[in-house]
Design an enzyme around this catalytic site. Structure first.
Site, PDB file in Angstrom:
ATOM      1  N   ASP A   1       0.853  -1.198   0.000  1.00  0.00           N
ATOM      2  CA  ASP A   1       0.000   0.000   0.000  1.00  0.00           C
ATOM      3  C   ASP A   1       0.883   1.241   0.000  1.00  0.00           C
ATOM      4  O   ASP A   1       2.076   1.176   0.317  1.00  0.00           O
ATOM      5  CB  ASP A   1      -0.889   0.001   1.265  1.00  0.00           C
ATOM      6  CG  ASP A   1      -2.175   0.801   1.100  1.00  0.00           C
ATOM      7  OD1 ASP A   1      -2.095   2.030   0.913  1.00  0.00           O
ATOM      8  OD2 ASP A   1      -3.267   0.202   1.157  1.00  0.00           O
TER       9      ASP A   1
ATOM     10  N   THR B   1     -16.382   0.927   4.541  1.00  0.00           N
ATOM     11  CA  THR B   1     -14.929   1.152   4.628  1.00  0.00           C
ATOM     12  C   THR B   1     -14.678   2.657   4.556  1.00  0.00           C
ATOM     13  O   THR B   1     -15.588   3.426   4.215  1.00  0.00           O
ATOM     14  CB  THR B   1     -14.198   0.512   3.427  1.00  0.00           C
ATOM     15  OG1 THR B   1     -14.585   1.246   2.241  1.00  0.00           O
ATOM     16  CG2 THR B   1     -14.521  -0.959   3.242  1.00  0.00           C
TER      17      THR B   1
ATOM     18  N   LYS C   1     -13.841   0.009 -13.339  1.00  0.00           N
ATOM     19  CA  LYS C   1     -14.260  -1.275 -12.767  1.00  0.00           C
ATOM     20  C   LYS C   1     -14.785  -2.210 -13.857  1.00  0.00           C
ATOM     21  O   LYS C   1     -14.650  -3.428 -13.759  1.00  0.00           O
ATOM     22  CB  LYS C   1     -15.304  -1.050 -11.668  1.00  0.00           C
ATOM     23  CG  LYS C   1     -14.724  -0.316 -10.445  1.00  0.00           C
ATOM     24  CD  LYS C   1     -13.570  -1.080  -9.827  1.00  0.00           C
ATOM     25  CE  LYS C   1     -13.069  -0.489  -8.537  1.00  0.00           C
ATOM     26  NZ  LYS C   1     -11.945  -1.260  -7.951  1.00  0.00           N
TER      27      LYS C   1
ATOM     28  N   ASP D   1       3.209   1.374  -4.924  1.00  0.00           N
ATOM     29  CA  ASP D   1       2.324   2.240  -5.714  1.00  0.00           C
ATOM     30  C   ASP D   1       1.878   1.393  -6.901  1.00  0.00           C
ATOM     31  O   ASP D   1       2.680   1.089  -7.794  1.00  0.00           O
ATOM     32  CB  ASP D   1       3.075   3.486  -6.184  1.00  0.00           C
ATOM     33  CG  ASP D   1       2.182   4.371  -7.059  1.00  0.00           C
ATOM     34  OD1 ASP D   1       1.037   3.962  -7.368  1.00  0.00           O
ATOM     35  OD2 ASP D   1       2.642   5.462  -7.436  1.00  0.00           O
ATOM     36  N   VAL D   2       0.599   1.025  -6.929  1.00  0.00           N
ATOM     37  CA  VAL D   2       0.137   0.080  -7.962  1.00  0.00           C
ATOM     38  C   VAL D   2       0.195   0.640  -9.375  1.00  0.00           C
ATOM     39  O   VAL D   2       0.088  -0.106 -10.345  1.00  0.00           O
ATOM     40  CB  VAL D   2      -1.305  -0.448  -7.687  1.00  0.00           C
ATOM     41  CG1 VAL D   2      -1.360  -1.275  -6.417  1.00  0.00           C
ATOM     42  CG2 VAL D   2      -2.329   0.672  -7.675  1.00  0.00           C
TER      43      VAL D   2
ATOM     44  N   TYR E   1     -14.803   5.960 -12.435  1.00  0.00           N
ATOM     45  CA  TYR E   1     -14.822   4.799 -11.533  1.00  0.00           C
ATOM     46  C   TYR E   1     -15.542   3.626 -12.201  1.00  0.00           C
ATOM     47  O   TYR E   1     -15.029   2.513 -12.247  1.00  0.00           O
ATOM     48  CB  TYR E   1     -15.502   5.178 -10.208  1.00  0.00           C
ATOM     49  CG  TYR E   1     -15.455   4.075  -9.173  1.00  0.00           C
ATOM     50  CD1 TYR E   1     -14.289   3.848  -8.430  1.00  0.00           C
ATOM     51  CD2 TYR E   1     -16.544   3.236  -8.948  1.00  0.00           C
ATOM     52  CE1 TYR E   1     -14.228   2.827  -7.489  1.00  0.00           C
ATOM     53  CE2 TYR E   1     -16.493   2.217  -8.012  1.00  0.00           C
ATOM     54  CZ  TYR E   1     -15.335   2.016  -7.280  1.00  0.00           C
ATOM     55  OH  TYR E   1     -15.269   1.004  -6.352  1.00  0.00           O
TER      56      TYR E   1
HETATM   57  P1  NAD Z   1     -10.152   2.018   1.042  1.00  0.00           P
HETATM   58  O1  NAD Z   1     -10.012   3.398   0.518  1.00  0.00           O
HETATM   59  O2  NAD Z   1     -10.635   1.848   2.433  1.00  0.00           O
HETATM   60  O3  NAD Z   1      -8.817   1.196   0.825  1.00  0.00           O
HETATM   61  C1  NAD Z   1      -8.141   1.240  -0.410  1.00  0.00           C
HETATM   62  C2  NAD Z   1      -6.653   1.129  -0.156  1.00  0.00           C
HETATM   63  O4  NAD Z   1      -5.996   1.246  -1.436  1.00  0.00           O
HETATM   64  C3  NAD Z   1      -6.112   2.249   0.728  1.00  0.00           C
HETATM   65  O5  NAD Z   1      -5.381   1.721   1.804  1.00  0.00           O
HETATM   66  C4  NAD Z   1      -5.234   3.059  -0.207  1.00  0.00           C
HETATM   67  O6  NAD Z   1      -4.105   3.647   0.410  1.00  0.00           O
HETATM   68  C5  NAD Z   1      -4.824   2.013  -1.239  1.00  0.00           C
HETATM   69  N1  NAD Z   1      -4.357   2.628  -2.480  1.00  0.00           N
HETATM   70  C6  NAD Z   1      -4.940   3.627  -3.187  1.00  0.00           C
HETATM   71  N2  NAD Z   1      -4.166   3.976  -4.227  1.00  0.00           N
HETATM   72  C7  NAD Z   1      -3.070   3.176  -4.190  1.00  0.00           C
HETATM   73  C8  NAD Z   1      -1.904   3.055  -4.982  1.00  0.00           C
HETATM   74  N3  NAD Z   1      -1.690   3.854  -6.051  1.00  0.00           N
HETATM   75  N4  NAD Z   1      -0.990   2.123  -4.662  1.00  0.00           N
HETATM   76  C9  NAD Z   1      -1.177   1.316  -3.574  1.00  0.00           C
HETATM   77  N5  NAD Z   1      -2.246   1.402  -2.772  1.00  0.00           N
HETATM   78  C10 NAD Z   1      -3.182   2.315  -3.073  1.00  0.00           C
HETATM   79  O7  NAD Z   1     -11.172   1.279   0.038  1.00  0.00           O
HETATM   80  P2  NAD Z   1     -12.044  -0.070   0.147  1.00  0.00           P
HETATM   81  O8  NAD Z   1     -13.455   0.337   0.228  1.00  0.00           O
HETATM   82  O9  NAD Z   1     -11.464  -1.032   1.101  1.00  0.00           O
HETATM   83  O10 NAD Z   1     -11.851  -0.582  -1.356  1.00  0.00           O
HETATM   84  C11 NAD Z   1     -11.076  -1.718  -1.717  1.00  0.00           C
HETATM   85  C12 NAD Z   1     -11.428  -2.053  -3.150  1.00  0.00           C
HETATM   86  O11 NAD Z   1     -12.823  -2.376  -3.246  1.00  0.00           O
HETATM   87  C13 NAD Z   1     -11.212  -0.904  -4.139  1.00  0.00           C
HETATM   88  O12 NAD Z   1     -10.728  -1.405  -5.362  1.00  0.00           O
HETATM   89  C14 NAD Z   1     -12.614  -0.339  -4.318  1.00  0.00           C
HETATM   90  O13 NAD Z   1     -12.772   0.343  -5.542  1.00  0.00           O
HETATM   91  C15 NAD Z   1     -13.432  -1.597  -4.260  1.00  0.00           C
HETATM   92  N6  NAD Z   1     -14.840  -1.396  -3.914  1.00  0.00           N
HETATM   93  C16 NAD Z   1     -15.202  -0.725  -2.793  1.00  0.00           C
HETATM   94  C17 NAD Z   1     -16.541  -0.596  -2.481  1.00  0.00           C
HETATM   95  C18 NAD Z   1     -17.008   0.089  -1.227  1.00  0.00           C
HETATM   96  O14 NAD Z   1     -18.197   0.376  -1.121  1.00  0.00           O
HETATM   97  N7  NAD Z   1     -16.177   0.335  -0.247  1.00  0.00           N
HETATM   98  C19 NAD Z   1     -17.526  -1.126  -3.338  1.00  0.00           C
HETATM   99  C20 NAD Z   1     -17.113  -1.795  -4.483  1.00  0.00           C
HETATM  100  C21 NAD Z   1     -15.765  -1.942  -4.762  1.00  0.00           C
END
Ligand code: NAD
Length: 250
Positions: A36, A190, A159, A62-63, A155
């Site tokens: 992360d 989250t 996805k 950094d992804v 977004y």
């Molecule tokens: P979050 O924001 O709580 O966690 C995401 C993490 O990704 C963070 O720790 C952030 O630092 C990290 N991140 C962001 N950019 C980065 C980069 N360039 N390199 C490395 N790390 C990076 O989000 P979450 O809700 O836990 O989401 C996790 C996944 O689920 C994401 O792909 C999100 O799009 C997807 N998602 C979330 C939801 C929701 O409602 N929370 C719904 C559908 C899908």
């Protein structure tokens, strides 16, 4: 234990669903690597896992950067010897419709959510080939399977890209024993969701279209990811697992 002795790399593992998956995978016997940008949070999650008897490390990642992926995966191999599981979970969101979305926002969301998944997959596959198999789980969204009149277009498109990329990658690497699947969560409780729903009106609108009428919890997604990561899912590849409280059934 469902992941005994397997090595799992989770991008975006410092908080939210990635951190839940890290904790759950460890309870199921995996050695866990959390990658992360958020160093403090990521180190804290890794040390909590170690404190409860698991094996876990944090690696800054950094992804959007291929070199960063290469360093992270090579550190994983030197620490734990192999890579069995990759969860491409890191993601960012954005607000506003097409007219409010700048080119910069489009590029940064696509970079993290779509390019990040491609790069992680690209770097993980040669390591998985070394051990003749593996499981890659790409975290898309319910919004990666349908259009949305309220979500952010970058977004949604990012996805959707993860969904189709997953199927193509699965076809290409099925004969290598590497299974590649996508997971499509609905609204999950989250930090990302809290920031995306600063407007409670919008949250009400999304939840009113969710048959179960509530946010999901991170563990409710993590258990689905765990299944796909484990050998229980040994004949599942190119599939899309929807975990959305019924949203897409309508
Ligand atoms: P979050 O924001 O709580 O966690 C995401 C993490 O990704 C963070 O720790 C952030 O630092 C990290 N991140 C962001 N950019 C980065 C980069 N360039 N390199 C490395 N790390 C990076 O989000 P979450 O809700 O836990 O989401 C996790 C996944 O689920 C994401 O792909 C999100 O799009 C997807 N998602 C979330 C939801 C929701 O409602 N929370 C719904 C559908 C899908």
């Amino acid at each position: 234990m469902r992941l005994k002795s397997k090595v799992a790399f989770i991008s975006g593992g410092a908080r939210g669903m990635g951190a839940s998956e890290g904790r759950l995978f460890s309870k199921e016997g995996a050695k866990v690597v959390l990658g992360d940008l958020r160093e403090d949070l990521g180190r804290k999650v890794a040390s909590e896992i170690r404190a409860s008897g698991g094996e876990a490390i944090f690696i800054k990642l950094d992804v959007t950067d291929e070199q960063s992926w290469r360093r992270a995966i090579s550190e994983t191999i030197s620490q734990f010897g192999q890579l069995d599981i990759l969860v491409n979970n890191a993601g960012i969101t954005a607000t506003g419709g097409i007219l409010e979305t700048s080119e910069e926002t489009w590029i940064s969301v696509m970079d993290v959510n779509a390019k990040g998944v491609f790069l992680g997959t690209k770097v993980a596959i040669p390591e998985m080939k070394q051990i003749s198999g593996g499981s890659i789980i790409n975290i898309s969204s319910q919004m990666g399977l349908v259009g949305s009149d309220t979500g952010n277009p970058a977004y949604n498109a990012s996805k959707g890209a993860v969904h189709i990329f997953t199927m193509s990658a699965a076809l290409r690497h099925a004969k290598d024993g590497i299974r590649i699947n996508s997971v499509h969560p609905g609204p999950i409780n989250t930090p990302m969701l809290s920031s995306g729903f600063t407007d409670t009106e919008r949250e009400r609108a999304v939840l009113s279209r969710t048959p179960m009428g509530r946010r999901g919890e991170p563990d409710e997604v993590a258990y689905g990811v765990l299944f796909l990561a484990s050998d229980e899912a040994s004949f599942i590849t190119g599939a899309s697992l929807v975990i959305d409280g019924g949203y897409l059934a309508q």
